[in-house]
Design a protein around this motif. Structure first.
Motif, PDB file in Angstrom:
ATOM      1  N   SER A 267       0.823  -1.204   0.000  1.00  0.00           N
ATOM      2  CA  SER A 267       0.000   0.000   0.000  1.00  0.00           C
ATOM      3  C   SER A 267       0.858   1.257   0.000  1.00  0.00           C
ATOM      4  CB  SER A 267      -0.923  -0.003   1.227  1.00  0.00           C
ATOM      5  OG  SER A 267      -1.666   1.203   1.288  1.00  0.00           O
ATOM      6  N   LYS A 268       1.925   1.259   0.812  1.00  0.00           N
ATOM      7  CA  LYS A 268       2.800   2.437   0.857  1.00  0.00           C
ATOM      8  C   LYS A 268       3.581   2.591  -0.444  1.00  0.00           C
ATOM      9  CE  LYS A 268       3.368   3.028   5.836  1.00  0.00           C
ATOM     10  NZ  LYS A 268       4.323   3.152   6.970  1.00  0.00           N
ATOM     11  N   LEU A 269       4.039   1.479  -1.007  1.00  0.00           N
ATOM     12  CA  LEU A 269       4.747   1.566  -2.277  1.00  0.00           C
ATOM     13  C   LEU A 269       3.823   2.093  -3.370  1.00  0.00           C
ATOM     14  CD1 LEU A 269       6.864  -1.727  -2.294  1.00  0.00           C
ATOM     15  CD2 LEU A 269       7.679   0.620  -2.009  1.00  0.00           C
ATOM     16  N   SER A 270       2.566   1.675  -3.327  1.00  0.00           N
ATOM     17  CA  SER A 270       1.593   2.174  -4.293  1.00  0.00           C
ATOM     18  C   SER A 270       1.375   3.668  -4.112  1.00  0.00           C
ATOM     19  CB  SER A 270       0.266   1.425  -4.125  1.00  0.00           C
ATOM     20  OG  SER A 270      -0.727   1.976  -4.964  1.00  0.00           O
ATOM     21  N   GLN A 271       1.313   4.107  -2.858  1.00  0.00           N
ATOM     22  CA  GLN A 271       1.111   5.536  -2.583  1.00  0.00           C
ATOM     23  C   GLN A 271       2.316   6.356  -3.035  1.00  0.00           C
ATOM     24  OE1 GLN A 271      -0.149   6.198   1.449  1.00  0.00           O
ATOM     25  NE2 GLN A 271      -0.492   8.399   1.159  1.00  0.00           N
ATOM     26  N   LEU A 272       3.511   5.808  -2.832  1.00  0.00           N
ATOM     27  CA  LEU A 272       4.711   6.489  -3.305  1.00  0.00           C
ATOM     28  C   LEU A 272       4.698   6.634  -4.825  1.00  0.00           C
ATOM     29  CD1 LEU A 272       7.507   4.846  -1.117  1.00  0.00           C
ATOM     30  CD2 LEU A 272       6.925   7.267  -1.160  1.00  0.00           C
ATOM     31  N   SER A 273       4.339   5.556  -5.507  1.00  0.00           N
ATOM     32  CA  SER A 273       4.305   5.596  -6.954  1.00  0.00           C
ATOM     33  C   SER A 273       3.278   6.609  -7.447  1.00  0.00           C
ATOM     34  CB  SER A 273       3.976   4.200  -7.504  1.00  0.00           C
ATOM     35  OG  SER A 273       3.967   4.201  -8.909  1.00  0.00           O
ATOM     36  N   SER A 274       2.116   6.648  -6.819  1.00  0.00           N
ATOM     37  CA  SER A 274       1.079   7.617  -7.204  1.00  0.00           C
ATOM     38  C   SER A 274       1.547   9.039  -6.965  1.00  0.00           C
ATOM     39  CB  SER A 274      -0.210   7.344  -6.413  1.00  0.00           C
ATOM     40  OG  SER A 274      -0.732   6.072  -6.725  1.00  0.00           O
ATOM     41  N   ALA A 275       2.269   9.257  -5.869  1.00  0.00           N
ATOM     42  CA  ALA A 275       2.776  10.593  -5.568  1.00  0.00           C
ATOM     43  C   ALA A 275       3.754  11.059  -6.633  1.00  0.00           C
ATOM     44  CB  ALA A 275       3.452  10.599  -4.191  1.00  0.00           C
ATOM     45  N   VAL A 276       4.608  10.146  -7.084  1.00  0.00           N
ATOM     46  CA  VAL A 276       5.571  10.485  -8.126  1.00  0.00           C
ATOM     47  C   VAL A 276       4.849  10.842  -9.421  1.00  0.00           C
ATOM     48  CG1 VAL A 276       7.386   9.545  -9.589  1.00  0.00           C
ATOM     49  CG2 VAL A 276       7.449   9.144  -7.134  1.00  0.00           C
ATOM     50  N   GLN A 277       3.864  10.045  -9.787  1.00  0.00           N
ATOM     51  CA  GLN A 277       3.137  10.307 -11.031  1.00  0.00           C
ATOM     52  C   GLN A 277       2.456  11.674 -11.012  1.00  0.00           C
ATOM     53  OE1 GLN A 277       0.554   7.050 -12.259  1.00  0.00           O
ATOM     54  NE2 GLN A 277       1.912   5.573 -11.269  1.00  0.00           N
TER      55      GLN A 277
END
Length: 493
Positions: A267-277
């Motif tokens: 979940s955190k890795l997904s949130q990090l990826s979304s933040a970058v995008q």
């Protein structure tokens, strides 16, 4: 001029958050999704790591849009506590040097007020390279009848190119990759790791930044974290204290991302990826996934925070503008030196010529016997930027000298040798009339080390600082260097 290495990295957190993601392989969750949705910028005149390192320029902007040019919502703007001013300032400029073997990373901050040559503009603060060039180009294109949207896109590209060229001219390296992040990105990235631990020496309540925190250790997220690293008013040492906050925050953020709680949490890795995008712009030629994979084993202790050498952080132009004076030759020598052998060896194995000493524990008197007006003030300012405590600054009252000398009660002490090394390797003589924690620098006409540019700015008599000034005085000591592997958080003002 010998290279100075101030102990306080002037790292601004917004852009450095990108580094955290780069070195941890943030995109393993969905490589194709990230590649197809991340914002990119092309035609930036970048290099290819041919000088022994991959050099990444990280830029933090005050943009009120996301990475794709979409306006932020009013609630997002309110959460940033950044006011309504529309700006294209790049108050964060950080050059990341990663040796080609990927064994370490050094983040080198360039102060926003560094006074440099900007292509098409001339001498200017480096943080104006992007914004001023962009606006000049935009006005030119609009006058030519170019549509507003196209004019904005083309002028943004021109601004980025001007900044990249300015950094390359100053540091002597060819920038290989470019990353840009706005204020929203900082909030999103901090939230993605569940907040960052910080520690304050005392409570703060400063409405301009929105910083309102108790003293002691606490976890900050989103907008509160942004207020924490942006506050400069009502701090004992102004921008110096903000710089220290940013450094310890960044170290804590790196630790959070590198922790098992983040790397093992989909979940955190997904949130990090979304933040970058949503918030990051990368150059279009950068295979960020391949690069991140190369660095996936990079430990926090291998991420160092540094700053370029400065001649005078309280400089003033002829027309009264506050600037940071830098010597491009010294900057180039310093940056090149990061790849001369291992940076870790340089940090972990001090030689007898460069003893490890807390500069704030050493009081330095500077006495001028050179006949050169302002020399003592310039040298005192340089030592102050390194963290040494300022003693008396004035003319030498003893017998005239022909060679610049360091005087100390114990000429073999770490304090005396550290000052001698900082000023370019000077001779040290005994003077048992001095207190053991005091070193005297006696300047003769042969002196050519840091501060020898004729600056008359005194750390104790300089002009009043403004909001733009990197506030400092020679009596104020920086924090010791911090790496991302250090235990923390360190308590700060």
């Amino acid at each position: 001029m010998p290279t100075e290495r101030p102990g306080v990295p002037r790292i601004v957190i917004a852009a450095m958050s990108v580094l955290v993601l780069v070195v941890t392989g943030f995109a393993w969750r969905s490589v194709d999704d990230l590649r197809s949705n991340i914002a990119t910028a092309g035609r930036l005149g970048l290099g290819g790591g041919s000088d022994g390192a991959v050099d990444i320029l990280m830029v933090g902007t005050d943009s009120r849009t996301d990475a794709h040019g979409n306006a932020l919502t009013q609630s997002e703007l309110d959460s940033l506590r950044a006011g309504d001013e529309v700006a294209s300032n790049t108050d964060t400029i950080v050059l990341i040097r990663v040796p080609n073997d990927g064994s370490s990373a050094t983040a080198i901050s360039i102060p926003r007020d560094a006074y440099v040559e900007v292509p098409g503009i001339g001498k200017s603060k480096i943080n104006a390279a992007y914004g001023a060039t962009k606006e000049n180009k935009r006005l030119e294109l609009v006058e030519q009848g170019v549509a507003d949207t196209d004019a904005d896109s083309q002028s943004t590209e021109a601004g980025r190119e001007a900044l990249i060229e300015s950094v390359a001219d100053l540091t002597g390296v060819t920038v290989d990759h470019y990353a840009e992040v706005g204020l929203l990105g900082f909030v999103l990235l901090t939230d993605a790791v569940g907040g960052v631990n910080v520690c304050l020496n005392a409570p703060v309540d400063e409405p301009l930044s929105g910083a309102n925190f108790p003293g002691g250790e606490q976890t900050l997220s989103g907008a509160d974290a942004l207020s924490f690293v942006r506050q400069r008013h009502d701090l004992p040492r102004g921008d110096l204290d903000r710089i220290v906050r940013q450094q310890v925050f960044m170290a804590s953020l790196v630790r959070s991302v590198l922790s098992a709680k983040t790397l093992s949490n989909p979940s955190k890795l997904s949130q990090l990826s979304s933040a970058v995008q949503r918030s990051v712009v990368l150059d279009s030629d950068w295979d960020i996934i391949q690069f991140a994979t190369r660095l996936q084993d990079l430990a926090g202790g291998k991420v160092k925070f540094e700053t370029i050498p400065a001649v005078d952080i309280n400089g003033v132009t002829d027309y009264g503008e506050s600037i940071v004076e830098v010597d491009p030759d010294a900057v180039k020598t310093y940056v090149e030196g990061l790849l001369d052998g291992s940076a870790d060896e340089q940090d972990s194995a001090p030689t007898t010529d460069a003893p490890t000493v807390d500069p704030s524990s050493v009081t330095v008197d500077v006495a001028n016997d050179s006949g050169i007006d302002g020399l003592a003030n310039g040298v005192a300012a340089s030592l102050g930027s390194l963290g040494y405590t300022s003693g008396s600054v004035g003319n030498y009252e003893g017998s005239s000298v022909s060679t610049t000398t360091i005087q100390a009660a114990d000429p073999d002490s770490d304090a005396a040798r550290s000052v001698a090394t900082a000023l370019g390797g000077l001779e040290v003589a005994s003077d048992d009339t001095l207190p053991r924690d005091t070193v005297r620098v006696v300047l003769a006409s042969d002196y050519s080390g840091p501060g020898a540019d004729g600056s008359t700015t005194s750390p104790t008599t300089s002009s009043p600082t403004t909001e733009e000034t990197l506030a400092s005085s020679a009596g104020e000591s920086p924090a010791p260097p911090i790496d991302a592997g250090s235990a923390g958080p360190a308590c700060v003002n």
